[in-house]
Structure formats: structure tokens, C-alpha cells
Design an enzyme around this catalytic site. Sequence first.
Site, mmCIF file in Angstrom:
data_model
loop_
_atom_site.group_PDB
_atom_site.id
_atom_site.type_symbol
_atom_site.label_atom_id
_atom_site.label_comp_id
_atom_site.label_asym_id
_atom_site.label_seq_id
_atom_site.Cartn_x
_atom_site.Cartn_y
_atom_site.Cartn_z
ATOM 1 C CG ASP A 183 -0.217 0.064 2.541
ATOM 2 O OD1 ASP A 183 0.822 -0.611 2.681
ATOM 3 O OD2 ASP A 183 -0.648 0.795 3.456
ATOM 4 C CD GLU A 545 0.694 -5.598 1.889
ATOM 5 O OE1 GLU A 545 -0.233 -6.157 2.497
ATOM 6 O OE2 GLU A 545 0.818 -4.354 1.817
HETATM 7 O O1 9MR Z 1 2.739 -6.698 9.310
HETATM 8 C C1 9MR Z 1 1.464 -6.453 9.870
HETATM 9 C C2 9MR Z 1 0.986 -7.697 10.569
HETATM 10 O O2 9MR Z 1 1.815 -7.999 11.650
HETATM 11 C C3 9MR Z 1 -0.471 -7.514 11.020
HETATM 12 O O3 9MR Z 1 -0.939 -8.737 11.540
HETATM 13 C C4 9MR Z 1 -1.314 -7.082 9.829
HETATM 14 C C5 9MR Z 1 -2.776 -6.888 10.166
HETATM 15 O O4 9MR Z 1 -2.951 -5.856 11.049
HETATM 16 O O5 9MR Z 1 -0.796 -5.882 9.278
HETATM 17 C C6 9MR Z 1 0.503 -6.021 8.779
HETATM 18 O O6 9MR Z 1 0.947 -4.797 8.305
HETATM 19 C C7 9MR Z 1 0.344 -4.276 7.141
HETATM 20 C C8 9MR Z 1 -0.056 -2.854 7.476
HETATM 21 O O7 9MR Z 1 -1.098 -2.876 8.407
HETATM 22 C C9 9MR Z 1 -0.427 -2.053 6.257
HETATM 23 N N1 9MR Z 1 0.562 -2.147 5.234
HETATM 24 C C10 9MR Z 1 0.856 -3.507 4.840
HETATM 25 C C11 9MR Z 1 1.390 -4.266 6.026
HETATM 26 C C12 9MR Z 1 1.865 -5.664 5.627
HETATM 27 O O8 9MR Z 1 0.820 -6.516 5.317
#
Ligand code: 9MR
Length: 563
Positions: A183, A545
Site C-alpha cells: 500500500d 504482500e
Molecule cells: O505486518 C502487519 C501484521 O503484523 C499484522 O498482523 C497485519 C494486520 O494488522 O498488518 C501487517 O501490516 C500491514 C499494514 O497494516 C499495512 N501495510 C501492509 C502491512 C503488511 O501486510
Amino acid sequence: MKKSLLALTALSMAVVSCKHIPRDAPERFIQVDQCGYTPEGEKMALLSVPGKSFAIVDEQSNVVFEGEVSAPQYWADAGDTVRQIVFTDVKTPGNYKIVVDGNMESYAFTIGDGVYTDALRAAVKALYYNRASMAIDKAHGGKWARPAGHPDTCILVHKSAASEARPEGTVLSSPGGWYDAGDYNKYIVNSSITTYTLMLAAKMYPEVAQSLNVGIPESGNGLPDLVNETLYNLRWMLTMQDPNDGGVYHKLTTLSFEGFIMPADCQGTRYVVAKGTAAALDLAATAAFAARSLPLVSEALNPLADSCRTVALNAYAWAEKNPNVEFKNPEDVSTGEYGDSKLDDEWLWASTEMYLTFGEEKYADEAQKHKGNYGVPAWGDVGMLAYFSMLAEDCCLPGFDALAHVSAVADTLLDIEAKSPVKLSLGFYDWGSNSSVVNESVTKLVLASACAEKASALKASVANDLHYIFGRNAVGYSFVTGIGSRPPMNIHHRPSSADRIDEPVPGFLVGGPNTIQPNDCGVSTRSQYPAAAYGDQECSYSTNEIAINWNAPLIFALMGVAE
Ligand code: 9MR
């Protein structure tokens, strides 16, 4: 004596054309590190189907080594039976394949000293590709060149972040930094551990940093490229502090995620959202570390280090006045949360960095209050970083035994690895499990630098972590885009999706197997087994991702083995 492989090749063709074609390409039955192995290190690949004997063959199809496949063992995390193929005795640099029972051939791999050189360079370059607010030009970006997006010179204060000096709607400028992941938003909590990890790598491995030429616009300015790249993000981070009170905005974001379009096509209004204690402490820690380490890199960085000192002092002071402001997404904001209700680890990390930089007793006293059982670091679990800094500075805060703390965590990892049929110290597979693997590597490497007698066992274990990342895993992928014979092709990354180029932007570590979010592609087709719960699908944001905080420990690990 080298033997001809003609017979093997004929057999192999017969098998491929027979009726019982394996459900996968035959290469995938042999999980090998698709980069390779260092000449003196242990060399092991996995076989996930029955097999008896194997040969290592060179590029001319000469057999250079033969051996027996090990007895099968059950790998519970993968729900699969695996056998080891051990060829440690092959030490001559070159390109090879493994052939099992004359009819199954692995992907090609290399034995040599620089097997990860391309991967390291690509992993740093990937951060450049994720830069906000500037064009990726042809000279540095090659076919992934793209126009600038998200200038971030005109962003708004969200109502959750409004203060007297900066009411809702105030226009601010906060350009630069890296997009967090697939993102386009920028998050202080996640940026902090990322930036710290990279600065620590530059500090611990200065020669590797010095020799790492990545080809970014700043290359050749007298600073290592790794430092140049990291400063691009650090400079942005400093703009996320409100100079009126020292508070730090948790993130800079659109209200909801943008579509799968190129940065230059994004039109969404961007906001700074709520100040929070985790953001303040994480920025204080990162800026304090930068303040004391940047002048050691170059005198030219003294002015930046001075700014970091001020930012760190003010952010920490804000946290003292606001010790427990937990960030939660406001109702109208749905982008990444990076929420955290337990702040002891942030307090320990920030207080430690402040003490190591400013030397005031009050910081050491505060650190005492937040001691805990901190393990391998992650964005929401940064306590271990305090111990890393103590070890890296060869200095302990009163009442802390950093060596004992990190040793205990590393010993547990080595125990898990010793019991694992695939020599892996990872015990669970949640979101970003690949980053857990390389954060384990970081933990082992920091300890290896501080403790000579454990160094070789720890480094051998890091080699196993990297073998997992580059293909010796339950799904047979090299988990880094553009690296190896079977890398991810469909990552959840907006530019890679929208740029009309077949190959994704290279050098990114994907999140990897994940059991906590099985439905991101609708009805789950993902394996029920944790280590196999991965899909190379764009929709699979929970496994495929990419993220800056996943690349940083990968870079650290690759630098550690390059040293
Ligand atoms: O890396 C993050 C993970 O530990 C969490 O479980 C998840 C859900 O909240 O979010 C991941 O981080 C994301 C972030 O919220 C937004 N940008 C992408 C990140 C990687 O997926």
C-alpha cells in the site's frame, strides 16, 4: 571420478513423459536454496517424495558427488514427509543441480562465496523502488522506472490529530520516506524498527555496507548506499513530529487503501492521523540511535544527527506526559493500524536508546521499570532492540544482562532448529512469518558479534534461515522477488500490479506462510498446514504482500553472512 550423466538424463525424460506425471514440476520435489551454498558451509536440500540416492552434477552434467537420501521424517508444520539430501563435502565453487534416483532434477544453484550478493543488492534496491514523492528514473530504476507520486507536501491534519496549534484541516508538508508495503501509506511504528534495523546493520557491518553498490541517485556521494537509502526514510520520519509539543503522528495515510494504480495516478487526500505513545517512543528510539551513530559514519551527517537529538528529546518528553495513548484507527480510517496495547517494550527500547545517547540516569531508571521477557523482535514487540543496542555498544544499563538475555532467546531458537527435520528455528507462522525467520537471524547475528565462542553455531543457523528463505521450504519458492528459479510473481504490491511489467519489482521479501488470515482470496484454497499456507496470488495480502520491515532484517541477515 566424474561420471557421465547420459543414462540419468535418458531416464529423466522417460519419467517426465510417462503417465504418472507428478502434480508439480519435478524440480519442486527437491527443495534447494535457489541461490546456493557457501563452499565451507553445511549443504542440505530436502526431498518431499520417496527417493534413494542422489547425485550432484555440474554444468557439464558430470557427477561430482553421490550420496544416499536420508530416512524420511515427518515435518508436522508442513504436513509432509521430508528427507534430507546432504552434500556438505562438495566445496568446489560452481553451478550445480541435484539429481535424485536418476530421474528428478532440482533447480540450479551455486556453490561459492558470493551466492547472496545479488539478493542483498536487490533487497536494498527494493527500498529505493518504494520511495514516495520522487520519480524512479530510468538510470536507476531500469524497466521499473516510474513517475513520482504522493508529493506529500500538502497533507491535512485529520480530526484525530487536531491540536490547538494545528487544528483539523491544517496543511502540512511531510514528503519522502518509503511506502510501507504493497500500500502507499507511511506508518511511524513500522518505519522505526525498519530504519533502526538498517542503521544497526550499517554499524555492525561497515565493510559490507561500504562495498554494497546499489545504484541509487545518491550513489557516490561519499556515504554507503545503505546509509543513503535509510536516510531517505529517516528524514521523512522527522517530519512526523509536531514541533509545537513533540508529539508524533502515528501515520500519514489516505482514509482507505488506494486502488491498484500507479503512484502518479493516486489522487486521494492524505492526512496525518492521531499522535500516539508507541509512535512517540519508537521515533525517540530511532532518532536517538541515529543521533549517536550517524556522526560515526560521516562528519557530514552531524547536522542531521543534531536534528535527531532534538526530535528524540521532544518525542520522549511527549511520551512522559502521555505515557499510554494507544493508537486505534479512527472511525473513518481503514488503512493499516499497527495498533499495540502493550507499550512496555516501546518504553524499554526508547529509554535504553535515550540513555545510550544522552547518558542521563532518568532514562536508565525508566528502562528498569519495563524489563521483560522479550523475544525475537517485530514491529509491535521491540523490547529486544534495547538488548541489541546494549550489545552493539558493548555497554549495559545497570541491572541488565544483555548477553544473558539474548543468549537465552538464541538458545531456544537453536534448540528448535536442532529438533526440526528441516533445520528451521521458526516455531509459528503468522503474518509476515518470513520476517520472523530473518528477525531470528538478526538475533543470532547480534549475539554472534558479541560472543565469539557461540559465533560459528549461530552463523550456521543463520545459513539455515537463509536456505529456508531462498527455497528450502514447504512450498519450494524463493521468497524474494527476482531472485532464484521460482520467485513469487504475483505479489500484493500496487506498483507491481499496475506497471504492466510481467516481473514484479525485484528484491522484495514476501510475507510468507500465514495461518491467521486464511481468507484473503475469498474461499481459501490455502493449505491447512502452517508452513505450506502460502499462495503466490496478488489477492493474498496476508501471505504475498511485501513490506519494508520484512526487507530490513533480510538485508541485515544477508550482510551478516557476507561479512
Ligand atoms: O505486518 C502487519 C501484521 O503484523 C499484522 O498482523 C497485519 C494486520 O494488522 O498488518 C501487517 O501490516 C500491514 C499494514 O497494516 C499495512 N501495510 C501492509 C502491512 C503488511 O501486510
